[in-house]
Scaffold this active site. Structure first.
Site, PDB file in Angstrom:
ATOM      1  N   VAL A 158       0.862  -1.192   0.000  1.00 18.04           N
ATOM      2  CA  VAL A 158       0.000   0.000   0.000  1.00 18.04           C
ATOM      3  C   VAL A 158       0.889   1.230   0.000  1.00 18.04           C
ATOM      4  O   VAL A 158       1.413   1.628   1.048  1.00 18.04           O
ATOM      5  CB  VAL A 158      -0.941   0.013   1.218  1.00 18.04           C
ATOM      6  CG1 VAL A 158      -1.927   1.175   1.122  1.00 18.04           C
ATOM      7  CG2 VAL A 158      -1.684  -1.305   1.351  1.00 18.04           C
ATOM      8  N   GLU A 159       1.078   1.852  -1.165  1.00 12.11           N
ATOM      9  CA  GLU A 159       1.963   3.013  -1.219  1.00 12.11           C
ATOM     10  C   GLU A 159       1.540   4.065  -2.231  1.00 12.11           C
ATOM     11  O   GLU A 159       2.228   5.059  -2.417  1.00 12.11           O
ATOM     12  CB  GLU A 159       3.400   2.580  -1.513  1.00 12.11           C
ATOM     13  CG  GLU A 159       3.590   1.806  -2.799  1.00 12.11           C
ATOM     14  CD  GLU A 159       5.055   1.507  -3.067  1.00 12.11           C
ATOM     15  OE1 GLU A 159       5.794   2.455  -3.387  1.00 12.11           O
ATOM     16  OE2 GLU A 159       5.452   0.329  -2.936  1.00 12.11           O
ATOM     17  N   VAL A 160       0.385   3.881  -2.896  1.00  9.92           N
ATOM     18  CA  VAL A 160      -0.139   4.910  -3.791  1.00  9.92           C
ATOM     19  C   VAL A 160      -1.619   5.109  -3.490  1.00  9.92           C
ATOM     20  O   VAL A 160      -2.306   4.198  -3.010  1.00  9.92           O
ATOM     21  CB  VAL A 160       0.046   4.550  -5.278  1.00  9.92           C
ATOM     22  CG1 VAL A 160       1.512   4.482  -5.633  1.00  9.92           C
ATOM     23  CG2 VAL A 160      -0.652   3.252  -5.629  1.00  9.92           C
ATOM     24  N   LYS A 512       9.365   7.735  -8.129  1.00 10.52           N
ATOM     25  CA  LYS A 512       8.968   6.328  -8.142  1.00 10.52           C
ATOM     26  C   LYS A 512       7.621   6.157  -8.834  1.00 10.52           C
ATOM     27  O   LYS A 512       7.444   5.265  -9.673  1.00 10.52           O
ATOM     28  CB  LYS A 512       8.896   5.796  -6.710  1.00 10.52           C
ATOM     29  CG  LYS A 512       8.530   4.321  -6.603  1.00 10.52           C
ATOM     30  CD  LYS A 512       8.553   3.861  -5.155  1.00 10.52           C
ATOM     31  CE  LYS A 512       8.226   2.376  -5.044  1.00 10.52           C
ATOM     32  NZ  LYS A 512       8.257   1.905  -3.631  1.00 10.52           N
TER      33      LYS A 512
END
Length: 727
Positions: A158-160, A512
């Site tokens: 979970v990073e966007v 990124k």
């Protein structure tokens, strides 16, 4: 089977012996792990059998406190897992899927090879909150199959945010976790990083009972967000070096307060099954057959094992296999989703992917492997425009294949249905901090063509794409497709926290995400991509270039316009280390060019002199960093104000580059490297400070270039022989 401690026997030296492992039913419903072992030294070979009983339902995983591990994805390429293990790494997470269409092409090889060498293995899914979480979960489950007893739990990355607010992300994450936990009988791990969880997920405490894998670099201990008491895995760096892997790799450590990962009692439904024969049809995959026979496509490995099928992708038309008839569902192996479909020819168009084609022809993008197998395509990413392949004509959807790329539309009827589905990349995507977008600079709603010569323009701190309009317009006039990366929101939000130094914390996350858009979604051609960045935007561009290079796709060119000072101490990913050097310009692209305002010719021995030259000089740009480009030029501004204005000169560099493009100027072919210092002064041939290729005289107000001064030879005394151009 011999007892565990007595398996080893000695024989004479012999040739390579096969290794195998297999699981068999136990006498009382348990399972046994049976392995044949082989070891050689210079004189002898050893072999034997070992066994141990496993807990039914999956058992538990144990790692030693402080165990070292890695995580890899497709950009690491082929991994030599034996070398990784020999280098002291005992566990690894590998990317399996992303969204509902991307399957990491190396996943299945990685998954099997980790098991073969004895590395504890885990699989992760890269999560997009704007895509149906249940479909994402099922796609992941179908890919990983049945987890074995010693596999690590599944991971949700979970990073966007994809423009979804915190409540929406929390709800989507919950749905994914519930589906995967039910499907695997294992409690998933959540991967995130502190800044994202705290800001984009509202520092939610709803998932504190799930194991946490935290990414936090260059710190003694990671920051733990969201109500978690501690972390289970910690990703310490993204630039590690490990034997068996080319390039950088993420390094991880297991907690000093380890926790077992118990099964949550997933049901093994095979005991309720009666098995019956089934003839493989054209277009069948084992996951399709499992879905029709049991209602659960993830049981394809169970069918493979029952039929002694080593490679689940190797079934063939006419093959007779046994499939379960599940009494609890009443499901039979009757074809219910069109596997008796007819296959029809299709010509691959520019921008096509197999997952796109599968979505349009079957309504299920995950069936791209089926199309690949049917056409004998070993690498699903290797299709090319003009290639003729066979695709299923799905009578249930009546789909028409239509591709829209760069505004052009081509249609080929795969069936006689009236409706068509258009697959395009719509360019405006909201991401990081809900305020980063990538789009065609002249029209935010226009599609992006991955096959065109493309220039990506990136603004700097406290700016926006309009501040670089002169560069965008000049580039477009030369025929390039021009994209803008708008990251003003994280940059402007961080002004109050320390200006450019604090805003630099967004460099790595923004780069990124931009890399994922460009490579994974737009599928831009790296050898057609030029990146132009101003100030902090130059560092964002270099970081994008570095990430392309790590994935084996170096971009064509990087242009750095007065790259922001001080490049050697920026904290580019909000870890507060303040000692991270940004990427060298010459390592970020095949070609690189830097334009930088000249430094003051006076020394700056104290604070008073520094403050004086903060207004009367070029200290906003980092001249030492500019010289890391393949070619760098110092700008000496004339005209305008009667004094040199550091801030205004910093912005005027963009006008100079626009004039360079508009006049289609070329770097002189007889130019010699490394003759000028940071202040634009010509230096003696042996002076180590000579690092730039020339000096550009330009008008401050208009950006118009008056001339270029450069060295094109040396006298026999060693003195430089200067020349001028562009006058």
């Amino acid at each position: 089977v011999t007892p565990e401690d007595e398996w080893q026997s000695t024989v004479g030296r012999k040739e390579e012996t096969d290794k195998f492992t297999h699981t068999i039913p136990g006498d009382k419903g348990g399972r046994y792990y049976v392995g044949f072992f082989h070891y050689e030294n210079d004189q002898d070979a050893y072999f034997g059998l070992n066994w141990k009983e496993l807990d039914d339902g999956g058992g538990s995983i144990e790692l030693n406190p402080g165990s070292k591990g890695i995580d890899v994805a497709n950009h690491q390429g082929n991994v030599n897992w034996q070398e990784v293990k020999n280098d002291g790494y005992s566990f690894a997470f590998v990317k399996a899927t992303e969204g509902t269409t991307f399957l990491d092409p190396y996943f299945h090889d990685n998954w099997e090879e980790m098991k073969d060498v004895g590395i504890s293995r885990g699989a992760y899914h890269y999560f997009h909150p704007n895509i149906d979480p249940v479909q994402q979960a099922n796609y992941f489950l179908n890919t990983i199959g049945t987890l074995e007893a010693n596999d690590l739990p599944p991971v949700l990355d979970v990073e966007v945010s994809n423009g979804i607010d915190a409540n929406g992300i929390v709800n989507s994450v919950r749905q994914w976790l519930d589906v995967v936990e039910e499907g695997t009988g294992r409690k998933p791990i959540i991967y995130t990083y502190p800044y994202f969880w705290e800001n984009s997920v509202g520092n939610s405490q709803e998932f504190a009972d799930y194991p946490l894998w935290i990414a936090h670099y260059d710190t003694e201990q990671p920051r733990v967000p969201g109500g978690w008491d501690d972390w289970t895995f910690w990703q310490k760096t993204s630039s590690g070096s490990v034997d068996g892997i080319a390039g950088n790799v993420d390094l991880n450590v297991f907690s000093d307060n380890p926790t077992d990962f118990p099964s949550t009692g997933g049901n093994d439904s095979s005991d309720n099954d009666q098995w019956e024969p089934y003839i493989v049809q054209s277009g069948d995959t084992l996951s399709d057959i499992a879905q029709r026979a049991t209602g659960d496509s993830s049981r394809y490995l169970e069918i493979a094992n029952y039929n002694d099928i080593d490679d689940p992708n190797s079934i063939y038309v006419g093959q007779e296999i046994l499939v379960p008839r599940n009494s609890s569902t009443g499901t039979t192996s009757e074809d219910t989703d069109g596997s008796n479909k007819q296959w029809e020819p299709y010509i691959v168009k520019s921008g096509d992917t197999l997952s796109d084609i599968a979505q349009r022809t079957t309504g299920d993008s995950s069936r791209y492997w089926e199309i690949a197998n049917y056409n004998g395509i070993d690498d699903p990413n290797s299709i090319y425009a003009g290639q003729e392949i066979q695709v299923p004509g799905n009578s249930s959807t009546g789909t028409t294949v239509e591709v829209t790329t760069g505004g052009n539309s081509e249609t080929s009827d795969c069936n006689s249905g009236e409706d068509s589905e258009v697959q395009t990349f719509k360019a405006v995507i909201q991401e990081y901090e809900d305020g980063v977008s990538l789009y065609r600079s002249e029209d935010r709603s226009a599609e992006i063509d991955p096959n065109l010569e493309t220039t990506l323009v990136i603004h700097g701190w406290n700016n926006n794409p309009e501040d670089l309009k002169s560069v965008s317009d000049a580039t477009r006039s030369l025929g390039d497709q021009v994209l803008a990366l708008d990251w003003r929101n994280p940059a402007e939000k961080l002004i109050i926290d320390g200006g450019p130094l604090s805003a630099a914390g967004a460099i790595a996350p923004v780069a990124k995400q931009a890399t994922k858009w460009l490579l994974d979604e737009i599928k831009i051609k790296p050898d057609k991509l030029t990146i132009v960045g101003h100030s902090l935007g130059a560092h964002v561009g270099a970081e994008i270039g570095r990430r392309f290079t790590e994935r084996g796709n170096q971009i064509k060119k990087l242009v750095a316009l007065d790259p922001a000072y001080p490049a050697t101490i920026y904290d580019i990913n909000s870890t507060q280390s303040w000692q991270q050097s940004v990427t060298r310009l010459d390592l970020a692209a095949t070609e690189s060019l830097a334009l930088v305002v000249q430094d003051s010719k006076e020394q700056i021995p104290n604070l008073d002199t520094f403050l004086k030259h903060a207004w009367n000089g070029g200290i906003a740009g980092d001249n030492d960093h500019a010289k890391t480009a393949h070619q760098s030029f110092v700008i000496d501004f004339t005209g305008g104000l009667p004094f040199k204005n550091n801030v205004d000169y910093h912005g005027a560099v963009a006008k100079v580059y626009a004039d360079f493009l508009n006049d289609e100027k070329q770097i002189p072919s007889d130019l010699q490297k490394d003759w000028y210092g940071n202040d634009g002064g010509l230096l003696w041939w042996s002076d180590t400070r000579k690092t730039h290729e020339g000096v550009i005289d330009a008008d401050y107000l208009s950006g118009e270039i008056n001339k270029l001064t450069y060295v094109n030879g040396r006298s026999w005394f060693g003195n430089a022989q200067e020349n001028t151009d562009w006058a």
